[in-house]
Scaffold this active site. Structure first.
Site, PDB file in Angstrom:
ATOM      1  N   ASP A 484      33.371  39.186  39.983  1.00  0.00           N
ATOM      2  CA  ASP A 484      34.561  40.002  40.264  1.00  0.00           C
ATOM      3  C   ASP A 484      34.298  41.009  41.375  1.00  0.00           C
ATOM      4  O   ASP A 484      35.227  41.596  41.920  1.00  0.00           O
ATOM      5  CB  ASP A 484      34.946  40.747  38.970  1.00  0.00           C
ATOM      6  CG  ASP A 484      36.254  41.514  39.081  1.00  0.00           C
ATOM      7  OD1 ASP A 484      37.225  40.940  39.599  1.00  0.00           O
ATOM      8  OD2 ASP A 484      36.298  42.678  38.647  1.00  0.00           O
ATOM      9  N   GLU A 489      33.657  43.934  50.203  1.00  0.00           N
ATOM     10  CA  GLU A 489      34.981  43.538  49.705  1.00  0.00           C
ATOM     11  C   GLU A 489      36.036  43.885  50.755  1.00  0.00           C
ATOM     12  O   GLU A 489      35.956  44.958  51.374  1.00  0.00           O
ATOM     13  CB  GLU A 489      35.289  44.259  48.390  1.00  0.00           C
ATOM     14  CG  GLU A 489      34.342  43.809  47.279  1.00  0.00           C
ATOM     15  CD  GLU A 489      34.500  44.571  45.961  1.00  0.00           C
ATOM     16  OE1 GLU A 489      35.401  45.429  45.875  1.00  0.00           O
ATOM     17  OE2 GLU A 489      33.725  44.285  45.028  1.00  0.00           O
ATOM     18  N   HIS A 512      37.980  41.848  42.413  1.00  0.00           N
ATOM     19  CA  HIS A 512      37.692  43.175  41.832  1.00  0.00           C
ATOM     20  C   HIS A 512      38.876  43.685  40.998  1.00  0.00           C
ATOM     21  O   HIS A 512      39.414  44.763  41.235  1.00  0.00           O
ATOM     22  CB  HIS A 512      37.347  44.191  42.934  1.00  0.00           C
ATOM     23  CG  HIS A 512      36.564  45.360  42.396  1.00  0.00           C
ATOM     24  ND1 HIS A 512      35.646  46.038  43.124  1.00  0.00           N
ATOM     25  CD2 HIS A 512      36.558  45.973  41.170  1.00  0.00           C
ATOM     26  CE1 HIS A 512      35.114  47.004  42.404  1.00  0.00           C
ATOM     27  NE2 HIS A 512      35.653  46.987  41.204  1.00  0.00           N
ATOM     28  N   GLY A 514      38.704  43.540  37.495  1.00  0.00           N
ATOM     29  CA  GLY A 514      38.224  43.688  36.109  1.00  0.00           C
ATOM     30  C   GLY A 514      38.964  44.784  35.368  1.00  0.00           C
ATOM     31  O   GLY A 514      39.308  44.645  34.198  1.00  0.00           O
ATOM     32  N   GLY A 515      39.219  45.884  36.064  1.00  0.00           N
ATOM     33  CA  GLY A 515      39.849  47.021  35.393  1.00  0.00           C
ATOM     34  C   GLY A 515      41.325  47.141  35.704  1.00  0.00           C
ATOM     35  O   GLY A 515      41.952  48.132  35.337  1.00  0.00           O
TER      36      GLY A 515
END
Ligand SMILES: NC(=O)c1ccc[n+]([C@@H]2O[C@H](COP(=O)([O-])OP(=O)(O)OC[C@H]3O[C@@H](n4cnc5c(N)ncnc54)[C@H](O)[C@@H]3O)[C@@H](O)[C@H]2O)c1
Length: 629
Positions: A484, A489, A512, A514-515
């Site tokens: 992730d 990035e 990215h 995940g949250g």
């Protein structure tokens, strides 16, 4: 006591709601045309309040539509007890103390107004309002026409008949309240906007008061807040969650929101006068912006990172910064669980084959997670939650952390990284992104793992050497991977994603996220205001990223002085000397420092003088001084 009379409106001023609208809601509950009739009644209320139709017309048309009886009024009274405006609740003491001079003058009805205002200390004989007419079955059939308040310009006629001897201040949200001023019977009209704001009313007001506190402050009357919270400006940028906006509004602050981020120039202007700033990752809080921040007390980063904030300057200026480091923990854990199951079942490979038209029904290389060994690297907030859910799925959990952590449930603590890697069927990274963790996971670590292991990195991109992971996937050492986070990035959604992991089989790549869930956003929206309000109201700095952390007891019957100063020796002695000189007794004192600043909190019970406060402020190293009641 002064000889001023305070004429206060009831609906949408004393209470948050319009009594008749709510009565309609109650009376029509469950009936097929409830929504339609209630909205007709609301619209008539609004037209009356704005002065678009006459008051008496609005009233009689609403009563006709109501179809209510006495039992509905009883229910309404119970409801209205819960709907007293926040600032009226806060200032009950004022209402009781000035009850001889407070008159409720309303186009509403005594049947529901009297029980509410008398419960807050006002006098029944000072309530001037309409009364209903009932039939033999207690149904409301109309309004007592003898009452001047049932007619056009009723409030003006009533006030004129009272012949009050003294100044008269009118407070209300409607046009009929303004008419008292226009007629010359009231000296001033205060448009009350805590519940509703009507252009036509505010445009004519002497003052716009967002709360009763503001009215009391302007008139130097006794009040529960020394400085009205409605004067504290909150600026919230980047579309922070609505629960956060609500939290600040509930507190009575003056809240301004902006959908997007602001650039340096725009924010440098906007920041002036702002006490609380909320932002996310796209707004840079730079030195230049902070130079213009004349009132800024605290900043909330509604996200995890605080790289976008010049923390050093904030600290030097005594501005406490808070973030929401753990609000998305559960979201990361759920993604890790989902990926782990999909990877060990080889679902992605099969799904891609299906999209390409290939049917491959077989059990080869597809496993359950039950009974497998889950190895967690890093046993912090995310690692421990994953441990609990992994066990609930029937997995055996092993973990390694550089800090000695207590195992949760049946998890097994390992003494070394190698110990975890040698036993685990699934390895999941949950270490933090500190510099020393750069490339902690490379060729050597992959070689220690079991053949056919599932590997996941939802922590930080730079902790894993991507070429080593690519090689381990190609060699079959790693049978599936979920990634992730990446060393580099893309900065925006329009920038392409370049990485050696692209195109490899049984590899789930996510940008990215995940949250990134609605729940995490809401969690952040709840968490950050709590920290900021605790700091504003109590002085506690728990969770601050740049202030020494202090958790303070609730403030009770005392004043609390908050003194932020440069961290050099001898300040406490200077402060204590000033206390001794002025004979002020300290009930509680707390001091915490970091490399840059010291934060002293002193609770005092005795009265103090302005000279005393000035001397504390004048200590050379003072950065900021604040006082709570
Ligand atoms: N993918 C996402 O969107 C997302 C969202 C939130 C958090 N994260 C990342 O997840 C990771 C874990 O977050 P958290 O909230 O659990 O953090 P945390 O600080 O609570 O836990 C990290 C743990 O790792 C341990 N640790 C640090 N270095 C280590 C090492 N070299 N070997 C073993 N243990 C080590 C620490 O002692 C600590 O217990 C962080 O890197 C965080 O940035 C990613």
């Amino acid at each position: 006591m002064n000889n001023t009379y305070y004429i206060i409106d009831f609906d949408s001023t004393f209470t948050k709601v319009e009594g008749l609208d709510e009565l309609a809601n109650i009376a029509l509950a469950g009936s097929a045309n409830q929504e339609k009739v209630v909205s007709q009644i609301r619209s008539l209320t609004e037209q009356g309040m704005n002065g678009e139709i006459t008051f008496s017309e609005a009233l009689s048309r609403r009563i006709e539509l109501l179809k209510a009886n006495r039992s509905h009024i009883n229910q309404l009274v119970d409801f209205l007890h819960t709907q007293v405006s926040e600032s009226f609740q806060r200032n009950e003491k004022f209402l009781r103390e000035f009850s001889d001079h407070i008159l409720i003058v309303s186009g509403g009805f005594k049947e529901f107004i009297v029980p509410i205002v008398t419960s807050m200390g006002l006098k029944e004989e000072n309530v001037y309002a309409n009364t209903f007419v009932f039939d033999a079955e207690d149904n409301i059939t109309g309004v007592d026409q003898e009452n001047v308040l049932a007619h056009e310009k009723g409030k003006v006629k009533l006030l004129s008949s009272l012949k009050l001897d003294g100044d008269v201040y009118a407070i209300g949200d409607g046009y009929t309240d303004y008419e008292l001023r226009a007629s010359g019977l009231a000296n001033r009209f205060y448009a009350f906007t805590e519940n509703v704001k009507r252009e036509k009313v505010t445009a004519n007001a002497d003052h716009i008061v967002p709360s009763l506190d503001e009215f009391l402050y302007l008139n130097k009357l006794p009040r529960s807040q020394s400085y009205p919270k409605s004067r504290i400006k909150v600026l919230l940028l980047e579309n922070v969650h609505s629960v956060a906006i609500e939290a600040f509004k509930r507190e009575g602050f003056d809240v301004e929101t902006h959908k997007g981020a602001m650039d340096e120039e725009e924010l440098s202007e906007k920041i002036k006068g702002v006490s609380i700033l909320g932002l996310r990752s796209k707004t840079n809080l730079t030195k230049k912006v902070l130079e213009n921040a004349d009132k800024l007390i605290t900043v909330g980063a509604f996200c995890i990172g605080t790289n976008q904030i010049d923390l050093k300057t904030c600290t030097e200026k005594g501005i406490a910064v808070f973030n929401a480091p753990y609000s998305n923990t559960r979201s990361v854990v759920e993604l890790a669980i989902g990926e782990m199951i999909l990877l060990i079942r080889n679902v992605f490979t099969k799904s891609n084959q299906m999209h390409a038209g290939k049917w491959d029904k077989s059990a080869n290389n597809s496993f359950e997670v039950r009974g497998k060994k889950l190895g967690l690297i890093g046993y912090g907030h995310i690692g421990t939650q994953l441990s609990v859910i992994g066990e609930a799925l029937g997995m055996e959990v092993y973990f390694y952390d550089i800090v000695d952590k207590m195992p949760i449930g049946n998890a097994k603590k390992c003494r070394s990284l190698e110990e975890v890697l040698r036993v685990s069927d699934v390895v999941s990274m949950h270490i933090d992104g500190r510099k020393e963790n750069t490339n902690v996971f490379g060729k050597r670590e992959f070689e220690m793992m079991k053949d056919g292991v599932i590997f996941m990195n939802l922590a930080r991109g730079h902790v894993v050497e991507v070429p080593a992971l690519v090689e381990a996937i190609k060699s079959g050492k790693v049978a599936g991977a979920g990634v992730d986070v990446f060393p580099y990035e893309p900065k925006t959604n329009s920038e392409p994603f370049e990485n050696e992991l692209r195109g490899l089989p049984n590899v789930i790549l996510t940008p990215h996220i995940g949250g990134s869930t609605e729940e995490a956003q809401e969690g952040i929206g709840l968490y950050v205001p709590e920290r900021l309000l605790e700091y504003m109201n109590n002085g506690s700095t728990t969770g601050s990223v740049n202030f020494p952390e202090v958790q303070l007891p609730l403030l009770r019957d005392s004043h609390r002085l908050l003194h932020i100063h440069q961290n050099v020796p001898g300040i406490l002695a200077k402060i204590n000397n000033i206390f001794a000189k002025h004979h002020i007794n300290i009930i509680g004192q707390y001091l915490k420092t970091n490399e840059t600043i010291g934060y002293v909190i002193m609770d005092i019970s005795k009265g103090y003088t302005n000279e005393f406060i000035q001397e504390i402020k004048d200590i050379d190293e003072t950065i900021r001084f604040r006082m709570l009641y």
